[in-house]
Every structure is written in structure tokens, then in C-alpha cells.
Write a protein that holds these residues in place. Structure first.
Motif, PDB file in Angstrom:
ATOM      1  N   GLY A  60       1.000  -1.035  -0.002  1.00  0.00           N
ATOM      2  CA  GLY A  60       0.019   0.247   0.143  1.00  0.00           C
ATOM      3  C   GLY A  60       0.961   1.317   0.039  1.00  0.00           C
ATOM      4  N   GLY A  61       2.009   1.297   0.556  1.00  0.00           N
ATOM      5  CA  GLY A  61       2.871   2.177   0.767  1.00  0.00           C
ATOM      6  C   GLY A  61       3.696   2.542  -0.696  1.00  0.00           C
ATOM      7  N   LEU A  62       3.698   1.688  -1.618  1.00  0.00           N
ATOM      8  CA  LEU A  62       4.339   1.600  -2.866  1.00  0.00           C
ATOM      9  C   LEU A  62       3.833   2.415  -3.758  1.00  0.00           C
ATOM     10  CD1 LEU A  62       6.087  -1.933  -3.043  1.00  0.00           C
ATOM     11  CD2 LEU A  62       7.316   0.059  -2.689  1.00  0.00           C
ATOM     12  N   PRO A  63       4.537   3.363  -4.373  1.00  0.00           N
ATOM     13  CA  PRO A  63       3.893   4.005  -5.663  1.00  0.00           C
ATOM     14  C   PRO A  63       3.768   2.789  -6.703  1.00  0.00           C
ATOM     15  CG  PRO A  63       6.458   4.417  -5.606  1.00  0.00           C
ATOM     16  CD  PRO A  63       5.820   3.782  -4.342  1.00  0.00           C
ATOM     17  N   LEU A  64       2.744   3.333  -7.683  1.00  0.00           N
ATOM     18  CA  LEU A  64       2.221   2.132  -8.672  1.00  0.00           C
ATOM     19  C   LEU A  64       3.260   1.827  -9.697  1.00  0.00           C
ATOM     20  CD1 LEU A  64      -0.308   0.669  -9.626  1.00  0.00           C
ATOM     21  CD2 LEU A  64      -0.727   2.719 -11.330  1.00  0.00           C
ATOM     22  N   PRO A  65       4.196   2.646 -10.117  1.00  0.00           N
ATOM     23  CA  PRO A  65       5.101   2.464 -10.863  1.00  0.00           C
ATOM     24  C   PRO A  65       6.042   1.470 -10.434  1.00  0.00           C
ATOM     25  CG  PRO A  65       4.883   4.681 -11.379  1.00  0.00           C
ATOM     26  CD  PRO A  65       4.016   4.128 -10.044  1.00  0.00           C
ATOM     27  N   ALA A  66       6.246   1.635  -9.275  1.00  0.00           N
ATOM     28  CA  ALA A  66       7.479   0.719  -8.521  1.00  0.00           C
ATOM     29  C   ALA A  66       6.874  -0.609  -8.156  1.00  0.00           C
ATOM     30  CB  ALA A  66       7.873   1.395  -7.191  1.00  0.00           C
ATOM     31  N   LEU A  67       5.433  -0.992  -8.046  1.00  0.00           N
ATOM     32  CA  LEU A  67       5.007  -1.935  -7.839  1.00  0.00           C
ATOM     33  C   LEU A  67       4.723  -2.810  -9.047  1.00  0.00           C
ATOM     34  CD1 LEU A  67       3.124  -3.839  -5.982  1.00  0.00           C
ATOM     35  CD2 LEU A  67       1.039  -2.693  -6.281  1.00  0.00           C
ATOM     36  N   TRP A  68       4.465  -1.956 -10.208  1.00  0.00           N
ATOM     37  CA  TRP A  68       4.426  -2.784 -11.291  1.00  0.00           C
ATOM     38  C   TRP A  68       6.042  -3.329 -11.739  1.00  0.00           C
ATOM     39  CZ3 TRP A  68       1.011  -4.958 -14.118  1.00  0.00           C
ATOM     40  CH2 TRP A  68      -0.426  -4.468 -14.105  1.00  0.00           C
ATOM     41  N   LEU A  69       6.956  -2.403 -11.463  1.00  0.00           N
ATOM     42  CA  LEU A  69       8.146  -2.916 -11.698  1.00  0.00           C
ATOM     43  C   LEU A  69       8.653  -4.319 -10.995  1.00  0.00           C
ATOM     44  CD1 LEU A  69      11.064  -2.533 -12.888  1.00  0.00           C
ATOM     45  CD2 LEU A  69      11.772  -0.912 -10.823  1.00  0.00           C
ATOM     46  N   LEU A  71       6.512  -6.610  -9.946  1.00  0.00           N
ATOM     47  CA  LEU A  71       5.649  -7.604 -10.540  1.00  0.00           C
ATOM     48  C   LEU A  71       6.382  -8.247 -11.788  1.00  0.00           C
ATOM     49  CD1 LEU A  71       1.920  -6.295  -9.901  1.00  0.00           C
ATOM     50  CD2 LEU A  71       3.306  -8.154  -8.704  1.00  0.00           C
ATOM     51  N   VAL A  72       6.638  -6.942 -12.695  1.00  0.00           N
ATOM     52  CA  VAL A  72       7.468  -7.550 -13.882  1.00  0.00           C
ATOM     53  C   VAL A  72       8.680  -8.393 -13.558  1.00  0.00           C
ATOM     54  CG1 VAL A  72       8.473  -6.581 -15.736  1.00  0.00           C
ATOM     55  CG2 VAL A  72       6.212  -5.667 -15.228  1.00  0.00           C
ATOM     56  N   THR A  73       9.296  -7.884 -12.771  1.00  0.00           N
ATOM     57  CA  THR A  73      10.816  -8.709 -12.174  1.00  0.00           C
ATOM     58  C   THR A  73      10.306 -10.032 -11.611  1.00  0.00           C
ATOM     59  OG1 THR A  73      11.671  -6.365 -11.772  1.00  0.00           O
ATOM     60  CG2 THR A  73      12.795  -8.342 -11.090  1.00  0.00           C
ATOM     61  N   LEU A  74       9.328 -10.167 -11.093  1.00  0.00           N
ATOM     62  CA  LEU A  74       8.926 -11.210 -10.306  1.00  0.00           C
ATOM     63  C   LEU A  74       8.547 -12.448 -11.549  1.00  0.00           C
ATOM     64  CD1 LEU A  74       8.637 -13.310  -7.942  1.00  0.00           C
ATOM     65  CD2 LEU A  74       6.229 -12.129  -7.899  1.00  0.00           C
ATOM     66  N   ALA A  75       7.744 -11.717 -12.474  1.00  0.00           N
ATOM     67  CA  ALA A  75       7.385 -12.798 -13.554  1.00  0.00           C
ATOM     68  C   ALA A  75       8.406 -13.029 -14.572  1.00  0.00           C
ATOM     69  CB  ALA A  75       6.377 -11.632 -14.481  1.00  0.00           C
ATOM     70  N   VAL A  76       9.628 -12.048 -14.740  1.00  0.00           N
ATOM     71  CA  VAL A  76      10.632 -12.575 -15.306  1.00  0.00           C
ATOM     72  C   VAL A  76      11.481 -13.625 -14.677  1.00  0.00           C
ATOM     73  CG1 VAL A  76      12.874 -11.734 -16.286  1.00  0.00           C
ATOM     74  CG2 VAL A  76      10.878 -10.393 -16.547  1.00  0.00           C
ATOM     75  N   VAL A  77      11.594 -13.529 -13.573  1.00  0.00           N
ATOM     76  CA  VAL A  77      12.356 -14.665 -12.758  1.00  0.00           C
ATOM     77  C   VAL A  77      11.717 -15.924 -12.800  1.00  0.00           C
ATOM     78  CG1 VAL A  77      12.892 -15.344 -10.375  1.00  0.00           C
ATOM     79  CG2 VAL A  77      13.372 -12.878 -10.914  1.00  0.00           C
ATOM     80  N   LEU A  78      10.474 -16.062 -12.563  1.00  0.00           N
ATOM     81  CA  LEU A  78       9.436 -17.065 -12.767  1.00  0.00           C
ATOM     82  C   LEU A  78       9.720 -17.770 -14.410  1.00  0.00           C
ATOM     83  CD1 LEU A  78       6.247 -16.253 -10.862  1.00  0.00           C
ATOM     84  CD2 LEU A  78       8.147 -17.639 -10.200  1.00  0.00           C
ATOM     85  N   VAL A  79       9.722 -16.959 -15.485  1.00  0.00           N
ATOM     86  CA  VAL A  79       9.909 -17.409 -16.617  1.00  0.00           C
ATOM     87  C   VAL A  79      11.366 -18.242 -16.640  1.00  0.00           C
ATOM     88  CG1 VAL A  79      10.336 -17.010 -19.126  1.00  0.00           C
ATOM     89  CG2 VAL A  79       8.229 -15.832 -17.746  1.00  0.00           C
ATOM     90  N   VAL A  80      12.447 -17.252 -16.176  1.00  0.00           N
ATOM     91  CA  VAL A  80      13.803 -17.756 -16.283  1.00  0.00           C
ATOM     92  C   VAL A  80      13.765 -19.382 -15.502  1.00  0.00           C
ATOM     93  CG1 VAL A  80      16.129 -17.579 -15.759  1.00  0.00           C
ATOM     94  CG2 VAL A  80      14.721 -15.650 -16.659  1.00  0.00           C
TER      95      VAL A  80
END
Length: 226
Positions: A60-69, A71-80
Motif C-alpha cells: 500500500g505504501g509503494l507507488p504504482l510504477p514501483a509496484l509494477w516494476l 511484479l514484472v521482475t517477479l514474472a521474469v524470474v519465474l519465466v527464467v
């Protein structure tokens, strides 16, 4: 005297601190306790779960761009991780496609087999055209990992296997396998009509979605509409 000697052989009822520590360590070293210990994979998975839980508990305290970053990083890690575990799909398809068909060492890909079939058809060599086109049909399914080739697999065996992902084509697959056996093993002449039926079936299967994938897509679409 005998009673006094026997009493001295009995273990002490109240062990000292060192003795108690040794007993506890000996007990924990037993196999049943060792088997219950978490593995390195269990510890790593738990650490990841805890990290994700901590991340979203304070999201809740994270800005939306940081949260999206994040999530994207986590998705990339899962794909790898998925690629490392299961391998590249293209490489897996190439490895499965290299399996010889019908125990005769033929490892040509589907595109090459289709070209050979078309060339034989233009020359009016219907036995060769039928044989090559049926091989192309099977190879295409193998490359898509919809069927598997095993030693001793026959044309009818491949037709039965292909009917699992494509049950609506079961009758035509069996007819194509019969045409293949006729020209390959019974030295029959084949025909342009028989070749065109196999070629049309090959084209339809190449453009078709297997039944299971189609059902999953329909289920997902229905869930979105609801």
C-alpha cells in the motif's frame, strides 16, 4: 556387597547438564528426525513465499510504477526458472522431432517431408507421394509434441495416438494410415484422390487446436464473461 555393586551399575536418575545434552543430540540424530528436516528446496520456497507476503503486505505504501516494476521482475524470474527447469520449447520440439519414424531412420522434418510429397505428386508417383505425406502428417504432430514415437510404432498406432488430441478426425486418420500401409507394405498403386485426402487432413491438423487446449480456452473465456 552384591546389592551395592548392582546399584552402582544402574544409570543415574538425574543426569548432569553434559549428559542430558548428549542424550538430546543422540535422540535428534535418529533417522526419523533427520527425515523430517526441511530440504534446501523447502527452505528456498518458504523464503520466496515469505518475501512475496512481506512485499504485498506493505504494497500500500509503494507507488504504482514501483509496484509494477516489482511484479514484472517477479514474472521474469519465474519465466527464467521455468526455462531452466523445463528447457526451451523450441529445443524440446527439435529433440522430439528428431526421433526416427516407423523404425527406418527417417528424421526429416515436416516441411521437408511435405516438399518431398508435393514433388512426388507432381511427378505422378502416388505411392511415394502418399507415403511422404503421411510421414509429414505424423512428423508435424510429433514436432508439436501432440504424439510420441516409440520403437515399433505402426501407422495405425500413430493414427490412434493422434485421435486423442483430435478425436473428430479419428476415422480419417485411420483411413490415412491404411493408405500408407497399402502403398508401403502391400505395393499398391495409390491414387491422386487418396493423396489429396491425406494432404487435406495434414493441412487441417496443422491448423487445428487440440481438443484439450480448445476446452481450456473456452473455459477461460467463459470465466472472463462471467
Amino acid at each position: 556387597m552384591v546389592l551395592i555393586h548392582a546399584a552402582r551399575l544402574d544409570p543415574p536418575l538425574e543426569p548432569d547438564a553434559d549428559e542430558a545434552r548428549r542424550w538430546v543430540l543422540d535422540e535428534l540424530a535418529r533417522p526419523e528426525y533427520r527425515a523430517a528436516e526441511p530440504t534446501a528446496f523447502d527452505l528456498a520456497a518458504q523464503a520466496i513465499r515469505d518475501w512475496i507476503a512481506d512485499l504485498f503486505s506493505g504494497a500500500g505504501g509503494l507507488p504504482l510504477p514501483a509496484l509494477w516494476l516489482v511484479l514484472v521482475t517477479l514474472a521474469v524470474v519465474l519465466v527464467v526458472v521455468g526455462l531452466l527447469v523445463f528447457g526451451l520449447p523450441r529445443l524440446r520440439r527439435r529433440a522430439s522431432g528428431a526421433v526416427p519414424l516407423f523404425d527406418d531412420g527417417d528424421v526429416r522434418d515436416a516441411a521437408t517431408l511435405r516438399s518431398a510429397a508435393d514433388a512426388a505428386a507432381r511427378a505422378g508417383d502416388w505411392p511415394l507421394a502418399i507415403e511422404e505425406r503421411f510421414r509429414a502428417l505424423v512428423r508435424g504432430l510429433v514436432e508439436r509434441e501432440l504424439v510420441r514415437v516409440h520403437p515399433g510404432t505402426t501407422a495405425h498406432g500413430m493414427a490412434a495416438a493422434a485421435a486423442v488430441p483430435f478425436p473428430e478426425h479419428a476415422v480419417r486418420l485411420e483411413a490415412a494410415a491404411a493408405d500408407f500401409d497399402d502403398v508401403r507394405y502391400l505395393a499398391r498403386a495409390g491414387s491422386a484422390a487418396a493423396y489429396e485426402q491425406i494432404a487435406e487432413l495434414d493441412r487441417e491438423l496443422a491448423a487445428s487446436v487440440p481438443e484439450l487446449e480448445r476446452e481450456l480456452a473456452e473455459t477461460a473465456a467463459n470465466g472472463v464473461r462471467e
